[in-house]
Scaffold this active site. Structure first.
Site, short mmCIF file in Angstrom:
data_model
loop_
_atom_site.label_atom_id
_atom_site.label_comp_id
_atom_site.label_asym_id
_atom_site.label_seq_id
_atom_site.Cartn_x
_atom_site.Cartn_y
_atom_site.Cartn_z
N ARG A 51 0.61 -1.05 0.06
CA ARG A 51 0.09 0.03 -0.06
C ARG A 51 0.84 1.35 0.10
O ARG A 51 0.36 2.38 -0.34
CB ARG A 51 -0.98 0.06 1.19
N LYS A 148 2.10 -19.70 6.79
CA LYS A 148 1.37 -20.09 8.07
C LYS A 148 1.16 -18.65 8.65
O LYS A 148 2.12 -17.59 8.59
CB LYS A 148 2.02 -21.14 8.77
N HIS A 240 5.02 -27.16 12.65
CA HIS A 240 6.28 -27.69 12.44
C HIS A 240 6.69 -29.01 13.15
O HIS A 240 7.43 -29.68 12.50
CB HIS A 240 7.58 -26.57 13.27
C1 BG6 Z 1 7.85 -19.63 13.47
C2 BG6 Z 1 7.09 -19.34 14.65
O1 BG6 Z 1 7.06 -20.52 12.48
O2 BG6 Z 1 9.14 -20.38 13.60
C3 BG6 Z 1 8.04 -18.72 15.58
O3 BG6 Z 1 6.07 -18.48 14.19
C4 BG6 Z 1 9.26 -19.43 15.85
O4 BG6 Z 1 7.19 -18.53 16.89
C5 BG6 Z 1 10.08 -20.05 14.51
O5 BG6 Z 1 10.20 -18.57 16.68
C6 BG6 Z 1 10.94 -20.84 14.80
O6 BG6 Z 1 11.60 -21.13 13.56
P1 BG6 Z 1 13.14 -21.30 13.51
O7 BG6 Z 1 13.40 -21.57 11.97
O8 BG6 Z 1 13.93 -20.25 14.19
O9 BG6 Z 1 13.52 -22.72 14.19
#
Ligand code: BG6
Length: 484
Positions: A51, A148, A240
């Protein structure tokens, strides 16, 4: 070992939310690194759409700053940056109105892959999909990428899937779970299905239990508003950790192709049993002398959202019946570490007698940091004085084994964006997979809400609440230490 970079064909990538946090931190620096590696052709176009009132020059400045702040890469120099910035454009676009869409259409090249990255809140997904269609930007060559959280529960995920399906075919929709883009997560499949050694033992007959830990040291920081409506269950477990569980537990797909892999993952999620309430432990980090606690971070002294969750679950199928899976994740823990440990059963009979103690093989796969694998093997303690047994690790660090190449592997976002351009959906979640994950998650959340469950407080810098330790102690097992 020489890394093979296979250039993709020239493409156009439109980033809706092109001035946002994710674009600045991950998407744009990631694209630049792929450009430096020679994977992204110079005639490609990256088009920021948002925007703000910007022109190409102002947006290029923003992109350059983001790259300076969040990292280029060793192979990148300032000449390459200039060449990269020439591929960058900006079109002021109104996701909820008609402004900018015709211009966007003019800017995009015909006859090449065009990807639209929805780096915006899910409430705009429907608006964007509808306008892409109405303004003629959605062609068979189009792909959309969505981040997500994909929904908040089963109902909202179904509604999102239905909205996207009005304008795009499932083969055009790329739902990102960035864990699937991590090199070591993909390696889980290589370890399991590329070796003869493990797979024959990979079942309830030989495996005592499996534990998956994703521990973070950070708190919720400035994301309190989002996080307090999600909690560790929705933010990490439903996606995850669920993906890690699938890769560890699934049957070998007949081939490494998108639907074959995703069919097998879906079967795992559908075979998950509901979790008993006493097999779930939720926690919130407490304040320390210097740092705020969870409730301060989210600015709600009565919040009941969890920043930590541990649970024990079972997969009801022939391979895993009877083998528990223990999963835990949380913020403000002792160390940032993600690990999967496959703990094998004791040998059926010890010829060394009870004095030799209890020994077990453990295969631990370290996802981050210090990526690698350790296999605990029982040997004889050296020296005279009878047969004493000792567990020692066969320890492999990917960085040591693979050298600089391991360090230069593309990060999760780089890898996944290139997969979008190549049209490879293997590492993206299919609509039915996301819905199945919510179908398992929803009743657990509803259960603790009905019970008015209050998360247990845990010390920042600890391994989580005591009750999480008890979850395994009660079964005569214990968590592996959270350490780097
Ligand atoms: C994200 C979450 O999807 O993954 C976060 O929303 C989290 O809360 C993050 O900190 C962790 O990702 P990574 O790659 O740092 O393990």
């Amino acid at each position: 070992m020489v890394s093979r970079v296979i250039p993709v064909d020239p493409f156009d990538l439109v980033i809706f939310g092109g001035t946002g946090d994710l674009a600045r931190r991950k998407i744009l620096p990631g694209l630049f690194r792929r450009f430096c590696a020679g994977q992204m052709p110079e005639s490609s176009q990256i088009i920021g759409a948002a925007r703000s009132d910007l022109d190409d020059a102002a947006y290029r400045k923003m992109v350059g700053d983001a790259i300076a702040e969040f990292g280029g890469g060793r192979a990148c120099d300032s000449g390459t940056l200039d060449a990269f910035l020439k591929t960058v454009h900006y079109v002021k676009t109104d996701a909820k109105g008609d402004g900018g869409w015709a211009e966007l259409n003019d800017r995009i090249q015909q006859d090449r892959v065009r990807a639209f990255y929805f780096s915006v809140g899910p409430s705009l997904f429907g608006d964007l999909a509808e306008r892409l269609h109405r303004f003629g930007l959605a062609t068979p060559q189009s792909r959309i990428v969505v981040e997500k959280p994909f929904g908040h529960d089963l109902e909202s995920a179904k509604a999102l899937n239905a909205t996207l399906a009005e304008h795009f075919d499932e083969t055009q929709i790329y739902r990102i779970d960035h864990y699937l883009g991590k090199e070591t997560v993909q390696n889980l499949m290589a370890v399991r299905f590329g070796n003869m050694l493990f797979e024959p033992l990979w079942n309830a007959q030989y495996v005592d239990h499996i534990q998956i830990t994703v521990a973070e040291t950070v708190g919720v920081g400035g994301r309190g508003g989002y996080y307090d409506k999600s909690g560790a269950m929705r933010d990490m477990m439903q996606n995850h950790l669920m993906q890690l569980l699938c890769l560890i537990a699934m049957e070998p797909p007949a081939k490494f192709d998108p639907d074959a892999v995703r069919d097998e993952k879906l079967k795992v999620i559908r075979a998950l049993e509901p979790v008993e309430p006493h097999h779930i432990v939720r926690g919130q980090y407490a304040p320390t002398k210097n740092e705020p606690g969870y409730r301060d971070d989210v600015d709600d002294p009565k919040s009941r959202t969890e920043s930590f969750i541990a649970l024990k679950c079972h997969i009801s199928n022939w391979r895993w019946a009877g083998t528990p899976f223990y999963l835990r994740t949380g913020k403000r823990l002792k160390a940032r570490t993600s690990e999967i440990a496959v703990v094998f059963k004791d040998a059926p009979h010890s010829i060394f007698g009870v004095d030799a103690g209890r020994h077990r093989n453990v295969l631990a796969i370290r996802l981050q940091p210090n990526e690698g694998m350790t296999l605990d093997v029982t040997i004889k303690e050296p020296g005279p004085g009878g047969m004493r047994l000792l567990d020692v690790p066969l320890d492999m660090s990917f960085a040591e084994a693979l050298g600089p190449e391991a360090e230069e592997a593309p990060d999760a976002y780089e890898r996944l964006i290139m997969d979008v351009i190549r049209g490879n959906q293997t590492l993206f979640m299919r609509g039915d997979e996301v819905e199945a994950a919510w179908a398992w998650t929803d009743p657990l959340i509803a259960g603790w809400q009905d019970r008015n469950d209050v998360p247990k407080e845990y010390d920042a810098g600890s391994s989580g609440p005591e009750d999480a330790l008890m979850l395994m102690h009660r079964d005569g097992r214990k968590w592996r230490e959270i350490k780097v």
